[in-house]
Design an enzyme around this catalytic site. Structure first.
Site, short mmCIF file in Angstrom:
data_model
loop_
_atom_site.label_atom_id
_atom_site.label_comp_id
_atom_site.label_asym_id
_atom_site.label_seq_id
_atom_site.Cartn_x
_atom_site.Cartn_y
_atom_site.Cartn_z
N LYS A 1 2.94 7.82 -7.06
CA LYS A 1 1.73 6.78 -6.99
C LYS A 1 1.97 6.54 -7.58
CE LYS A 1 -3.25 8.56 -7.48
NZ LYS A 1 -3.49 7.47 -7.98
N GLU B 1 0.18 -0.37 -1.55
CA GLU B 1 -1.10 -0.98 -2.98
C GLU B 1 -0.16 -2.00 -3.58
OE1 GLU B 1 -2.92 1.89 -5.83
OE2 GLU B 1 -2.64 1.55 -3.51
#
Length: 979
Positions: free
Chosen positions: A322, A389
């Protein structure tokens, strides 16, 4: 203009105002055409905004009365508030279709200005508008009205309290005294849109001033008030965009979710009888969509793995790291009109465009990223949409930089594109959703990843494909989680490779997993600020602590409640430094209102205690005007002081979440789900511990049965030091001693005798006999029942002897009794005994042991909790208690660590490890590895010494993530050692 007047660069990008008419016709050949001019601008507030506002203000009334239906159906007066709002909107839309046509886009741009992505930001805020109005109306800036406009954040000198904190309302007050016209103007909605397009294109005051002056000449005060609200995108009309979309077309909300285009909603769905085709329900190139989100962490890894829906033929799921950055979608299309032949556009998760920051072409001088993407795509790739991201990468450390530095790095890259050492944006791509004209969202993640790897050529540390690992068991997740801990990463995301991409949905196909740190509840909570409290001392004069709320879901909302209503949940006063306070003030200036206990804002905020208004703030703010803050806490506890009946214990500010608004803040139901997951996880951990203990239990031989307190034949060895402390005293010892030192009855008797005392086997054998017992034996119970004799614990004997040994060379001193020494006290003895210790049970007459200090009395714990609560109410924590409840390790600077320190460094109670800021990644990884190899154990925070120093300066514990050490490639660690 100063910083209070103009938007930051990121909110005022240099993008075109809109498409040319010919381009629009080409893009939307079948768009609806109106047969008549648009309605006058004043019709918006006369027939829509004001009626909606009136519904919001009126009480709902009795349900039975509202539900009466006449012979001709249900009248508007008998509808509930939601139905009445829909009725008002339906009548306006029906009138528009009849009198104007099917193109309602001009009206929706003014009704929902915050959803209009086709018009650029105006780049002006309240103070700039106030300055221009002062010039237009030729008001002395030092006059009462001039002061009220330029200092609208302060209570007006004579303005009504209703307009306090409402800039548009303050403008209405001032303009009403000197209007150019008193009746409504003749400007049409279409004409207002044209002027607003020009205003959004103007970047200087000399360009903006004449446009605003024309509005002033042609509008009355009420029209201008609503115009200013449209410019500021702060409408507050009493109905959400969901209601408008639902009335307009059954597919409107869905289309907006996947396109973020108000224009498409109005033009493609102008006929409510024609539903969206299947192919139109997917994403489109150069149209922003709402991405798929990861589901919240569940209570056990077993359940999370099960949610990946493994099959016998394909039990695999994926594990990804993440990332701590900003969710970003990249759209690319071949376009010969752009230098380099490729056009790019970037959007964040919240549909904010960042093309101005990262570039619209390969040769865009402002492109901090696209200039490196010339060879980033395989031959034959004409168009694609990527999901990923955007993070900040530090090339010197070859590691991600902290959260919050992304825009700074991108702007720095724009100014100095040839720097090889400065931080830069790095896009980590983990999905492809569109390729060469084909929507890939319906394909499985595994197939999409194959397409991604064929379509993209990674550019080192600029544009990379995010790696993943295949797994089939929870053990592999635990191993990956330990690696995350060792590398100080954000966490993990589990993904089902057999799943399609689910637009605008938080689904179990993606699930996030985060490591659990010491002293923390678990998940960070993103809470909306709804109130503020003035501080005292150094914090005086400003809002120093905040009331945070939970967004009310539809399932918890009462009928007629505002869409942005929140329940009071907790007060947060710890973790803020001066910069944090300044940042919150900057984003909420002028939006705070004084809390009026007689007229509480129940449409927006619901406190506990009904009329008592528990934890009532000094100031309040509407959720839609407020900010979201990320909060950590020790735990969740019950409390009748907050509306939900629950609150956070020791909440602490982590950071401001400017990427979120009130709609994405934590809701009541989301919090209850999180709480349930955490509790279930704790129960399972306790069960695992209990089971492991049962496995380790050893059988012990049965002890012979003895009579408690009666063992006269025991061979007594030396019992302790000798002296005269008990000279002249008589003792009747009934039992042995269990604490603080285990001693048998004969050993206690020998200790008394060695120090000058005498012992007997009954309490009547000598006068003034001191009875001693540590357990309720038959004899002790008999004495206690009589009620005329004090019974002392053996610990008093041991304490007296020990203190006498410490005070060697001084006169003998018999310790007074303390509450901890009393097994049973006669009436009147309690007050006498209590006077011998302080409020925490600390003796005035003897030295307190380290064991007693570590076993903190309940009174100290309660005091600490009261002090912590006072911090959340705006007071400062006493410096001496700042690091209370923490166990902090300062590693030794030498490489050769002693055995005792090695044992200490692995102690399970350690919460923080403080190291030198220049420590190398090798040493840091070694430290993290110590705890990552201990499954099930919470992880201590590894921070630099700056955390200690800055927390001390700020008089509050700051968030540890801000002080994580940088990760280096090589070198020798320099652990911090105080002194």
């Amino acid at each position: 203009m100063d910083s209070d007047e103009i938007m930051p660069d990121e909110e005022h990008p240099n993008v075109p105002v809109g498409d040319e008419e010919s381009d629009i016709d080409e893009k939307y050949p079948n768009r609806p055409r109106n047969h008549s001019p648009t309605l006058p601008f004043h019709e918006l507030f006369q027939t829509l905004f004001n009626p909606l506002g009136e519904i919001k203000k009126k009480p709902a009334g009795a349900v039975a009365a509202r539900r009466k239906v006449g012979p001709h159906g249900q009248s508007a007066a008998n509808l509930n508030p939601l139905e009445r709002r829909r009725d008002v909107i339906e009548r306006f839309i029906s009138r528009w279709r009849k009198e104007v046509g099917d193109d309602i886009y001009p009206a929706f741009r003014l009704i929902l200005p915050d959803k209009d992505r086709d018009r650029a930001m105006y780049g002006i805020k309240e103070k700039a508008i106030g300055k221009m109005l002062v010039k237009i109306m030729k008001i002395d800036k030092n006059s009462e009205d001039g002061f009220n406009l330029l200092n609208w954040k302060l209570p007006g000198q004579a303005a009504t309290s209703r307009m306090t904190g409402d800039f548009a309302g303050r403008c209405f007050d001032v303009i009403s005294k000197r209007p150019m016209r008193t009746d409504v103007g003749d400007m049409l909605i279409e004409e207002v849109n044209e002027k607003l397009d020009k205003l959004s294109a103007a970047s200087k005051e000399e360009q903006q001033l004449p446009i605003l002056a024309e509005f002033y000449r042609r509008m009355n005060p009420e029209e201008l008030m609503w115009l200013i609200r449209i410019i500021l995108r702060q409408m507050k009309v009493g109905a959400t965009e969901r209601t408008f979309f639902d009335v307009w077309h059954p597919d409107a909300e869905n289309l907006y979710s996947i396109s973020s285009s108000l224009r498409r909603v109005c033009w493609e769905l102008h006929d409510p009888n024609i539903r969206l085709d299947a192919e139109d329900r997917g994403i489109s190139l150069m149209q922003c969509f709402q991405p798929q989100l990861a589901q919240f962490q569940m209570d056990s890894l077993d359940r999370m793995v099960a949610r990946m829906r493994p099959t016998e033929e394909d039990p695999v799921f994926w594990i990804e790291e993440k990332l701590d950055g900003e969710r970003m979608q990249l759209h690319m299309a071949s376009d010969d009109s752009v230098p380099g032949g490729r056009r790019f556009r970037f959007w964040s998760r919240k549909a904010k465009e960042y093309t101005y920051l990262y570039g619209n072409g390969i040769y865009d001088e402002n492109g901090s990223l696209t200039r490196y993407l010339k060879d980033a795509f395989a031959d034959g790739v004409q168009s694609l949409i990527l999901d990923g991201e955007m993070i900040t990468w530090d090339p010197e450390q070859d590691a991600p930089a902290p959260f919050g530095t992304l825009k700074t790095a991108a702007l720095s890259e724009q100014r100095n594109p040839f720097s090889t050492t400065g931080a830069r944006p790095l896009l980590r791509v983990f999905d492809i959703l569109y390729l060469n004209g084909r929507d890939l969202t319906g394909y499985t993640l595994r197939d999409r990843r194959k397409a991604l790897q064929k379509a993209v050529r990674p550019v080192h540390r600029r544009f990379e494909i995010h790696p993943y690992e295949e797994a089939t068991t929870k053990d592999q997740v635990e191993a990956a989680l330990r690696k995350v801990v060792a590398e100080a990463s954000e966490g993990l995301v589990l993904k089902n490779p057999r799943s399609p991409y689910r637009l605008n949905e938080r689904h179990d196909d993606w699930m996030k997993v985060k490591p659990e740190y010491m002293t923390e509840f678990g998940e960070s909570l993103d809470l909306i600020v709804i109130g503020g409290y003035y501080g005292s001392g150094r914090r005086g004069g400003n809002l120093s602590s905040f009331l945070c709320g939970l967004r009310v879901d539809d399932g918890h909302a009462s009928q007629g409640a505002s869409a942005s209503k929140c329940y009071s949940f907790c007060k947060v006063g710890g973790g803020f430094n001066a910069a944090d306070y300044a940042n919150i003030r900057h984003h909420t200036d002028g939006k705070w209102m004084e809390w009026n206990p007689k007229k509480p804002p129940t449409a927006y905020i619901e406190l506990a205690g009904r009329d008592a208004q528990y934890e009532r703030p000094d100031m309040w703010i509407k959720p839609e005007d407020s900010v979201v803050i990320c909060v950590k806490a020790a735990s969740v506890s019950a409390s009748d002081q907050f509306r939900l009946g629950l609150t956070l214990r020791f909440p602490r500010f982590k950071r401001l979440r400017m990427d979120k608004d009130w709609k994405s803040a934590l809701s009541v139901q989301e919090f209850l789900d999180l709480k349930s997951n955490v509790e279930q996880e704790h129960r399972e951990k306790e069960l695992n511990v209990d089971n492991s203990r049962r496995k380790r239990v050893k059988r012990t031989a049965k002890k012979p049965l003895t009579v408690a307190g009666y063992d006269m034949d025991e061979d007594v060895k030396y019992a302790g030091p000798s002296g005269h402390i008990f000279d002249g005293l008589n003792f009747y010892i009934l039992t042995d001693s269990s604490a603080p030192i285990k001693k048998t009855k004969p050993e206690l008797e020998q200790l008394v005798k060695a120090n000058g005392g005498m012992f007997f086997q009954t309490n009547n054998a000598a006068p003034h006999t001191i009875c001693v017992a540590d357990r309720r034996t038959v004899k002790a119970a008999s004495l206690q029942k009589r009620g005329d004799v004090d019974i002392i614990r053996p610990s008093w004997i041991i304490d007296c002897v020990k203190q006498n040994e410490i005070d060697a060379g001084l006169p003998d001193f018999l310790l007074p009794f303390e509450p901890r020494h009393m097994f049973f006290a006669t009436p009147g003895k309690h007050d006498e005994v209590a006077s011998n210790v302080d409020q925490f049970g600390d003796s005035y007459a003897r030295d307190t042991t380290s064991e007693e200090l570590s076993d903190c009395p309940e009174s100290i714990t309660k005091l600490i909790e009261r002090l912590q609560e006072s911090v959340n109410s705006g007071h400062e924590m006493p410096c001496g208690l700042l690091f209370k409840s923490l166990t902090i390790l300062f590693p030794h600077r030498n490489d050769d660590v002693s055995e005792s320190e090695a044992k200490t460094s692995s102690h399970p109670s350690i919460t923080h490890v403080v190291i030198d800021p220049e420590s190398s990644s090798k040493e840091i990884s070694s430290l993290r590895g110590k705890w990552s190899r201990k499954p099930g154990r919470k992880v201590p925070h590894i921070v630099t010494v700056d955390w200690v120093e800055e927390s001390w300066k700020s008089r509050t514990l700051l968030d540890e993530e801000r002080f994580q050490p940088k990760r280096c490639i090589s070198g020798i660690a320099k652990p911090y050692w105080p002194g």
